[in-house]
Every structure is written in structure tokens, then in C-alpha cells.
Design a protein around this motif. Structure first.
Motif, PDB file in Angstrom:
ATOM      1  N   PRO A   2       6.390  -4.613  -5.524  1.00 55.81           N
ATOM      2  CA  PRO A   2       5.737  -5.601  -4.660  1.00 55.81           C
ATOM      3  C   PRO A   2       5.200  -4.963  -3.394  1.00 55.81           C
ATOM      4  CG  PRO A   2       8.121  -5.786  -4.508  1.00 55.81           C
ATOM      5  CD  PRO A   2       7.843  -4.818  -5.622  1.00 55.81           C
ATOM      6  N   ARG A   3       4.098  -5.529  -2.881  1.00 57.86           N
ATOM      7  CA  ARG A   3       3.498  -5.033  -1.655  1.00 57.86           C
ATOM      8  C   ARG A   3       4.022  -5.842  -0.479  1.00 57.86           C
ATOM      9  NH1 ARG A   3       1.426  -0.245  -1.843  1.00 57.86           N
ATOM     10  NH2 ARG A   3       0.150  -0.797  -0.042  1.00 57.86           N
ATOM     11  N   THR A   5       4.211  -6.727   3.587  1.00 60.47           N
ATOM     12  CA  THR A   5       3.354  -6.714   4.773  1.00 60.47           C
ATOM     13  C   THR A   5       4.207  -6.633   6.031  1.00 60.47           C
ATOM     14  OG1 THR A   5       3.341  -9.119   4.998  1.00 60.47           O
ATOM     15  CG2 THR A   5       1.674  -8.124   3.551  1.00 60.47           C
ATOM     16  N   VAL A  35       7.342  -0.888   6.417  1.00 56.62           N
ATOM     17  CA  VAL A  35       6.254  -1.296   5.524  1.00 56.62           C
ATOM     18  C   VAL A  35       5.812  -0.116   4.660  1.00 56.62           C
ATOM     19  CG1 VAL A  35       3.865  -2.120   5.416  1.00 56.62           C
ATOM     20  CG2 VAL A  35       5.445  -3.101   7.076  1.00 56.62           C
ATOM     21  N   TRP A  36       5.595   1.028   5.288  1.00 63.17           N
ATOM     22  CA  TRP A  36       5.157   2.218   4.544  1.00 63.17           C
ATOM     23  C   TRP A  36       6.236   2.671   3.574  1.00 63.17           C
ATOM     24  CZ3 TRP A  36       6.686   7.179   3.624  1.00 63.17           C
ATOM     25  CH2 TRP A  36       5.733   8.055   3.092  1.00 63.17           C
ATOM     26  N   ASN A  39       6.710   0.218   0.567  1.00 62.23           N
ATOM     27  CA  ASN A  39       5.574   0.137  -0.352  1.00 62.23           C
ATOM     28  C   ASN A  39       5.306   1.450  -1.095  1.00 62.23           C
ATOM     29  OD1 ASN A  39       4.890  -2.581   0.089  1.00 62.23           O
ATOM     30  ND2 ASN A  39       3.718  -2.068   1.922  1.00 62.23           N
ATOM     31  N   ARG A  40       5.669   2.565  -0.501  1.00 60.11           N
ATOM     32  CA  ARG A  40       5.253   3.847  -1.067  1.00 60.11           C
ATOM     33  C   ARG A  40       6.387   4.716  -1.585  1.00 60.11           C
ATOM     34  NH1 ARG A  40      -0.055   5.181   0.379  1.00 60.11           N
ATOM     35  NH2 ARG A  40      -1.035   3.694   1.807  1.00 60.11           N
TER      36      ARG A  40
END
Length: 315
Positions: A2-3, A5, A35-36, A39-40
Motif C-alpha cells: 500500500p502507498r 501518504t 512515508v519514504w 513505501n519503499r
């Protein structure tokens, strides 16, 4: 995957009330890094805790460096302060990642607590003992055990205050029939901050008017900005000693002063002691309101039981 925010991170991981150092100097960076990271990468909270511990170790080594490397003492102290702050940023990130992804654990909470204590003790001892070795000023050796004592005192006091408040809440919940407040909590997951006045300024009766005056206005202003009224907590204590104090060495570049490490340490101890006294006084005030409310509930329960007993006896 999932992304996530930044708005989601703030909504799901930021505490409603936190230390001003965290709100203004940590969360703006930690939130974006979360967040980074979320997500990554697949970095876990425990790995972030380990990373915070490594940065804490590097910070302690920087504080020791002036006794080993001549001529660059001020640069090592500044670097040590920056590394300690970054280690705290990572330490805040592990909890945010755990809340965001739901992959926290009770054992991870324990590891986080133990690493925090080791990091602070190691860094503050490295700073003060090394400064004694470099300057020969015995005041550093006097301040060192005082700092450790107050750090231990605030942890013991904070946890005991939180335990007492929780016991009062459970007692009132039992007397009033509030089943939600009596629901057991999972240890280590979402526990209230020991230095957060959960019951402070709560009216003794639900229909009592809200408190007025200068302090409630200041308190409301702070809470609107997510800052808890306990303005010098354990977080500020650690940051002033391991970030602000070593960085005062830059004064030597512009003034005859070598640093303000000792004055900063003394200020930190006095500020922490003051707010711990405030915490105890507020607890005393809460216990008085608790006793008054408990007597009201007991009296109401006894009055409600009397008519029922009359009906039973008369039937």
C-alpha cells in the motif's frame, strides 16, 4: 504494497499530545522519513530501533573522541550531538512504522525501552567523563551521578503516577458501571505516556464547569498544537544533555567561554525536578477529586439500593 501518504502518517501515527521537542524538531522530519520508509522498504520497527542504537553508539564515540584526538574537540562534540538527535528521530520512527503497518510487538516495545536507557546512559556518561578528562574540572564528575539519579527518578515517578491514575480511573469506572474504561489494555501497545496528565483538569463531576484562568488557557493553546503541558519531560531532559549541551562548545569559537555543558546540565536537572514536583502536586489534586467523586458514587449506590431493599422486604 500500500502507498502511504504524509497526511495518513500524521493521522495514524502522531500522538495527540507529545513533547514540544518531538512536535517541532522531530516529527516534521520523522514523519516524512516514515512515508519514504514505509513505501519503499520492508524495514521493521526492530531494525529501526537497532539503527537508533547504532547511531547512539556513534554519538558516544564522538563524545569520547576529544580525549583521543587533539585540536578538534568542538567538532566531535557537535557531531555527537547531531548523531544523538538523529538516533532519536529513528527511535520515533520505529513506533510510527509499527502503528502505521500494524507490525509492532510487546517484545519490540521492551527492546525500544532498554535501548533508550542504554543509549542515554552511555552518551551522557561519555560526554561528562570525557569533559572531566579533558578539562580536569571535577564538576563534571559531580554532575554525572546527579543526572543519572534524576533520570532514574523521573522514570520511577512517571510510571508510578501513571499506575495510580489508572487505578483511580478503574475504581471510578467500576463504581459508575463504565465497562469501556474497565477493559484491560495490552501492555506496551498504546500505553499512556507516564508524563502525560490524563486526569489533569478533569472535573470531579461530569456536569462540573470547565476550569478557567491563565493555566487552562495556556494548556488549551499547547494542546491545540499537540504540545503537552509537561514542558520539560524526559525527552527534553535527554535532548538538552546530549544535544544542546555538547553543541554549546561552538561558543568557544566566538567567546572566551569553552562551553556551557555544566550550566546546561544544571538547568536540565532543575527544570526536570520542577516539573516532576508539578506532576506530583497535580496527582495530589487528582486524588482529592477522586476521593470526592468516589464518595458521591458510593452514596448514590447506597441510596439506590435502599428502595430496592424496601420493596423486597415488603413483598
Amino acid at each position: 504494497m500500500p502507498r502511504f501518504t504524509f497526511a495518513q502518517v500524521k493521522e495514524e501515527t502522531y500522538k495527540a499530545k507529545d513533547a514540544w521537542w518531538t512536535v517541532f524538531l522531530v516529527d516534521p522530519l520523522a514523519g516524512r522519513l516514515v512515508v519514504w520508509t514505509a513505501n519503499r522498504t520492508n524495514i521493521t520497527p526492530n531494525q529501526l530501533t537497532l539503527g537508533a542504537g547504532v547511531l547512539g553508539l556513534l554519538s558516544a564515540l564522538c563524545f569520547v573522541a576529544p580525549v583521543l584526538v587533539e585540536g578538534t574537540g568542538w567538532a566531535w562534540l557537535v557531531l555527537g550531538g547531531l548523531l544523538f538527535h538523529l538516533s532519536f528521530v529513528l527511535d520515533c520512527m520505529d513506533g510510527k512504522i509499527a502503528r502505521l503497518k500494524g507490525n509492532g510487538s510487546v517484545f519490540g516495545s521492551w527492546v525500544d525501552f532498554v535501548f533508550d536507557r542504554i543509549r542515554f546512559f552511555g552518551c551522557v556518561m561519555a560526554l561528562l567523563v570525557t569533559q572531566w578528562a579533558v578539562t580536569g574540572n571535577a564538576a563534571y564528575l559531580i554532575v554525572a551521578p546527579v543526572v543519572v539519579f534524576f533520570d532514574l527518578l523521573r522514570y520511577l515517578n512517571g510510571s508510578q503516577v501513571a499506575k495510580t491514575r489508572r487505578a483511580m480511573q478503574l475504581t471510578l469506572a467500576e463504581l459508575s458501571g463504565d465497562t469501556d474504561a474497565r477493559r484491560p489494555r495490552t501492555p506496551g501497545l498504546g500505553d499512556a505516556d507516564p508524563e502525560d496528565d490524563e486526569m489533569a483538569d478533569a472535573p470531579a463531576r461530569p456536569d462540573a464547569p470547565a476550569p478557567t484562568g491563565f493555566y487552562p488557557r495556556v494548556r488549551d493553546f499547547l494542546l491545540r498544537n499537540r504540545v503537552r503541558p509537561h514542558l520539560f519531560s524526559g525527552i527534553e531532559f535527554e535532548m538538552f544533555l546530549c544535544v544542546v549541551a555538547p553543541m554549546t562548545v561552538v561558543l568557544a569559537l566566538f567567546t572566551p567561554l569553552n562551553s556551557l555543558i555544566i550550566p546546561t546540565a544544571v538547568f536540565s536537572v532543575l527544570a526536570l525536578a520542577f516539573f516532576e514536583v508539578v506532576l506530583v502536586l497535580r496527582l495530589w489534586k487528582d486524588t482529592r477529586r477522586f476521593e470526592a467523586r468516589r464518595r458521591e458514587l458510593l452514596a448514590a449506590g447506597a441510596a439506590g439500593a435502599a428502595p430496592a431493599a424496601t420493596v423486597v422486604n415488603g413483598s
